[in-house]
Scaffold this motif. Structure first.
Motif, PDB file in Angstrom:
ATOM      1  N   ASN A 275      38.528  86.958  71.151  1.00 47.55           N
ATOM      2  CA  ASN A 275      39.352  86.869  72.364  1.00 47.55           C
ATOM      3  C   ASN A 275      40.763  86.362  72.016  1.00 47.55           C
ATOM      4  OD1 ASN A 275      39.006  84.117  72.095  1.00 47.55           O
ATOM      5  ND2 ASN A 275      38.522  83.779  74.238  1.00 47.55           N
ATOM      6  N   PRO A 276      41.718  86.474  72.955  1.00 49.13           N
ATOM      7  CA  PRO A 276      43.116  86.148  72.630  1.00 49.13           C
ATOM      8  C   PRO A 276      43.307  84.711  72.135  1.00 49.13           C
ATOM      9  CG  PRO A 276      42.997  87.327  74.707  1.00 49.13           C
ATOM     10  CD  PRO A 276      41.590  87.061  74.308  1.00 49.13           C
ATOM     11  N   VAL A 277      42.537  83.752  72.715  1.00 44.23           N
ATOM     12  CA  VAL A 277      42.721  82.355  72.268  1.00 44.23           C
ATOM     13  C   VAL A 277      42.299  82.222  70.809  1.00 44.23           C
ATOM     14  CG1 VAL A 277      42.027  79.966  72.686  1.00 44.23           C
ATOM     15  CG2 VAL A 277      42.409  81.488  74.611  1.00 44.23           C
ATOM     16  N   ALA A 278      41.185  82.872  70.437  1.00 41.26           N
ATOM     17  CA  ALA A 278      40.726  82.803  69.043  1.00 41.26           C
ATOM     18  C   ALA A 278      41.767  83.465  68.127  1.00 41.26           C
ATOM     19  CB  ALA A 278      39.372  83.485  68.898  1.00 41.26           C
ATOM     20  N   CYS A 279      42.404  84.544  68.606  1.00 35.16           N
ATOM     21  CA  CYS A 279      43.463  85.198  67.810  1.00 35.16           C
ATOM     22  C   CYS A 279      44.612  84.219  67.588  1.00 35.16           C
ATOM     23  CB  CYS A 279      43.992  86.435  68.529  1.00 35.16           C
ATOM     24  SG  CYS A 279      42.879  87.829  68.462  1.00 35.16           S
ATOM     25  N   THR A 282      43.459  81.416  65.087  1.00 30.93           N
ATOM     26  CA  THR A 282      43.238  81.832  63.689  1.00 30.93           C
ATOM     27  C   THR A 282      44.428  82.593  63.100  1.00 30.93           C
ATOM     28  OG1 THR A 282      42.242  83.888  64.446  1.00 30.93           O
ATOM     29  CG2 THR A 282      40.756  82.049  64.050  1.00 30.93           C
ATOM     30  N   GLY A 283      45.296  83.115  63.976  1.00 26.60           N
ATOM     31  CA  GLY A 283      46.436  83.889  63.489  1.00 26.60           C
ATOM     32  C   GLY A 283      46.040  85.316  63.135  1.00 26.60           C
ATOM     33  N   LEU A 284      44.813  85.724  63.514  1.00 25.66           N
ATOM     34  CA  LEU A 284      44.366  87.097  63.216  1.00 25.66           C
ATOM     35  C   LEU A 284      44.657  87.990  64.411  1.00 25.66           C
ATOM     36  CD1 LEU A 284      40.796  86.459  61.748  1.00 25.66           C
ATOM     37  CD2 LEU A 284      42.798  87.225  60.477  1.00 25.66           C
ATOM     38  N   SER A 285      45.000  89.249  64.132  1.00 26.77           N
ATOM     39  CA  SER A 285      45.124  90.203  65.244  1.00 26.77           C
ATOM     40  C   SER A 285      43.732  90.793  65.471  1.00 26.77           C
ATOM     41  CB  SER A 285      46.108  91.307  64.892  1.00 26.77           C
ATOM     42  OG  SER A 285      45.519  92.160  63.944  1.00 26.77           O
ATOM     43  N   PRO A 286      43.449  91.319  66.686  1.00 29.94           N
ATOM     44  CA  PRO A 286      42.115  91.886  66.924  1.00 29.94           C
ATOM     45  C   PRO A 286      41.748  92.960  65.893  1.00 29.94           C
ATOM     46  CG  PRO A 286      43.317  91.714  68.977  1.00 29.94           C
ATOM     47  CD  PRO A 286      44.272  91.349  67.896  1.00 29.94           C
ATOM     48  N   THR A 287      42.737  93.771  65.474  1.00 30.10           N
ATOM     49  CA  THR A 287      42.436  94.827  64.495  1.00 30.10           C
ATOM     50  C   THR A 287      42.072  94.220  63.150  1.00 30.10           C
ATOM     51  OG1 THR A 287      44.464  95.657  65.480  1.00 30.10           O
ATOM     52  CG2 THR A 287      43.286  97.150  63.996  1.00 30.10           C
TER      53      THR A 287
END
Ligand code: ADP
Length: 586
Positions: A275-279, A282-287
């Motif tokens: 989800n967006p908060v986890a992104c 962590t600094g990761l994009s969903p892709t």
């Protein structure tokens, strides 16, 4: 499934299944009705045709009989005629009976002497000179189409025939024909002629029609049922898809708006959703996230969770500082649990992460505030006790300084004493400022007025230290809702720190800009800067790096800015320091 796919379904699939079923039933009822009507029409038509055929045949036979009378045919000729006519494929029997229904002669000679119809039946049939028909049912159940007609030969006819051709008087031809047909009286000779046609072809045709009608109706009913079932299935499918869509939309909305980070993995710990908060954490994009495993993409998180997760044990709020890309360390509260199906199969893991950074910052701030309150109370008490003796000492030191020669040792000592007392007085003054209650007397005041006041207080000092003063503020100067004395003190403290940081001269730049209802003030110097590890302490009371510092200047600044409902932050590097104040204008 995207709603567009549902919308692409043909419009007939949106019909009510009950409607389709009803249509099929009505259609098959119609087909049966039409079939029955056709069958009855066809029967009537066939009956008419057969009656006409029978009638023509009887007329021909009558003609032959009359001719026979003239030529005095014998029984054998007449029998032969009947047999020949009766041999036609659709004729079952051709018979001549007397008026009581007894067969005188039949295409089947064996039937001569038997009864074609009973007297009661004959009364119902009412034979006449017009050909009629009825359905005859044999003892074995065979149904026959029987055409019958009365055949009368008058005395005159008999005479005419007898005298015309052979000239043997009245009796001979009469006897010959009547004998031949078995009539004994002189009255008009009356016979009945019966032709039986088989009903089998008609029955067969009717049967075929009925079968066709039934098959068509059955096919229609079957199609209706299949159509209705299809529509039921499509409806059920659509409804299930809609439920799934709504549930998915609801859960993804919830997951996307929750203020915690959520990561789901499959059984092999490959990330399946984030989800967006986890992104953001962590600094990761969903892709990026959905292309790798937890272990490779988030090793620091995996290190915390794996010892328990691999043993199938849930992790509950485990706190850890996890490292992410570009050496970012984030304090996290991590929870994880296995996702299992109803039959106990593990299909993945759900990981929840909470960023504790903000909480930690608030906790530190709270502790600082607590310390400040305690310190302020204590300082106020001490300052009060110290100030009175200090003014007495200052008075005495002045007295000694003035009553001794200016260049003597006593005067020098008295001067040092006075300077130290002044320094102590400043410390006490700062303490009192710091401990002073947060009550403000705010007025609408132009920013340049306050800046001018603070600048004038340090102008002399600036010139001595070769420091340039640059002012970048909008014209006309913005108005702000400030307590003039306390905001002047804020600017003065910041200016003095900047001056002290620029021992070899430099530039002090003050910039102001408006942002909606906020006024952003930047005080930037080109001084020595603040060491990164010290930045977090500079607003704490008594933190100083100066030999003669009190460490209260920035604490006082912070306190006054907060009382104005504003914020202050600092950016520093070896090239200089900038304090940024965000103050409310109104
Ligand atoms: P004091 O000035 O008495 O030391 P302050 O609370 O005003 O107390 O400042 C605390 C510390 O913050 C200073 O000792 C100094 O190390 C640092 N500091 C504040 N402003 C600046 C600045 N403009 N440039 C460099 N260091 C600064």
């Amino acid at each position: 499934m995207p709603p567009s796919v549902l919308r692409k379904l043909p419009s007939w699939l949106t019909l009510s299944p009950w409607f389709v079923m009803l249509c099929a039933l009505l259609l098959s009822a119609f087909v049966v009705g039409v079939g029955l009507r056709n069958a009855s029409r066809e029967s009537a038509f066939t009956a008419k045709l057969t009656l006409e055929k029978g009638s023509a045949l009887i007329s021909t036979l009558e003609g032959a009989l009359r001719t026979g009378m003239g030529f005095q045919w014998g029984d054998d000729v007449l029998q032969d005629l009947l047999e020949k006519i009766g041999a036609q494929p659709d004729i079952v029997t051709l018979a001549i009976t007397d008026h009581s229904g007894k067969i005188l002669m039949d295409s089947n000679p064996a039937l001569a002497g038997t009864s074609m119809v009973s007297a009661a039946q004959l009364a119902t049939l009412k034979p006449s000179s017009v050909a009629q028909w009825h359905e005859r049912i044999l003892p074995d159940g065979t149904r026959l189409f029987q055409v019958y007609k009365e055949f009368t030969v008058s005395r005159f006819e008999r005479g005419r025939h007898g005298s015309g051709r052979h000239g043997h008087g009245f009796h001979r031809p009469r006897n010959a024909l009547c004998n031949m047909l078995g009539a004994e009286t002189d009255a008009d000779a009356q016979w009945l002629i019966f032709v039986d046609y088989s009903l089998a072809p008609l029955d067969e045709a009717k049967g075929v029609d009925a079968r066709h009608t039934l098959i068509i109706s059955a096919v229609l009913v079957f199609l209706g049922i299949v159509g209705a079932l299809t529509l039921f299935l499509v409806r059920g499918y659509r409804q299930s898809r809609q439920v799934v869509q709504e549930t998915t939309a609801f859960s993804s909305e919830v997951i996307n708006t929750l203020p915690v980070g959520i990561i789901a993995t499959d059984a092999d710990n490959r990330i399946t959703s984030i989800n967006p908060v986890a992104c953001a954490i962590t600094g990761l994009s969903p892709t990026e996230a959905t292309n790798g495993t937890l272990c490779t993409l988030l090793p620091s998180v995996w290190a915390v969770l794996s010892p328990r997760l691999t043993r199938g044990v849930s992790v509950v709020e485990q706190e850890s500082r996890c490292a992410f890309a570009s050496n970012r360390r984030v304090p996290l509260a991590l929870s994880a649990s296995r996702i299992t199906t109803e039959d106990g199969q593990v299909v993945g893991n759900a990981i929840i992460m909470r960023d504790l950074g903000e909480i930690r910052r608030l906790q530190t701030e709270l502790r600082r505030q607590d310390r400040l309150v305690a310190l302020g109370n204590m300082a106020a008490g001490i300052a009060h006790e110290i100030r009175n003796p200090l003014s007495a000492i200052k008075g005495l030191a002045r007295f000694f300084q003035e009553s001794n020669p200016a260049d003597g040792e006593e005067a020098r000592m008295a001067k040092i004493m006075t300077q130290e007392v002044l320094r102590l007085d400043k410390v006490v003054g700062d303490l009192l400022d710091f401990a002073r209650p947060d009550t403000l007397h705010q007025i609408h005041i132009p920013l340049d007025e306050i800046l001018g006041r603070a600048h004038r207080m340090v102008q002399q000092d600036m010139e001595t230290r070769h420091i340039r003063f640059v002012l970048n503020i909008p014209t006309p100067a913005p108005l702000a809702w400030f307590d003039p004395d306390r905001m002047t003190q804020v600017l003065l403290n910041l200016f003095l720190n900047a001056l002290q940081a620029m021992a070899d001269g430099g530039t002090l730049t003050v910039t102001a800009q408006e942002d909606d209802n906020d006024l952003i003030l930047k005080i930037q110097d080109t001084g020595c800067g603040i060491l990164p590890e010290k930045v977090q302490d500079i607003f704490s009371p008594y933190f100083t790096t100066k030999a003669s510092g009190t460490g209260l200047g920035l604490s006082i600044v912070h306190k006054i800015v907060e009382a104005h409902d504003g914020d202050i932050e600092v950016q520093s590097s070896p090239e200089g320091t900038t304090f940024i104040l965000r103050m409310r204008k109104g």
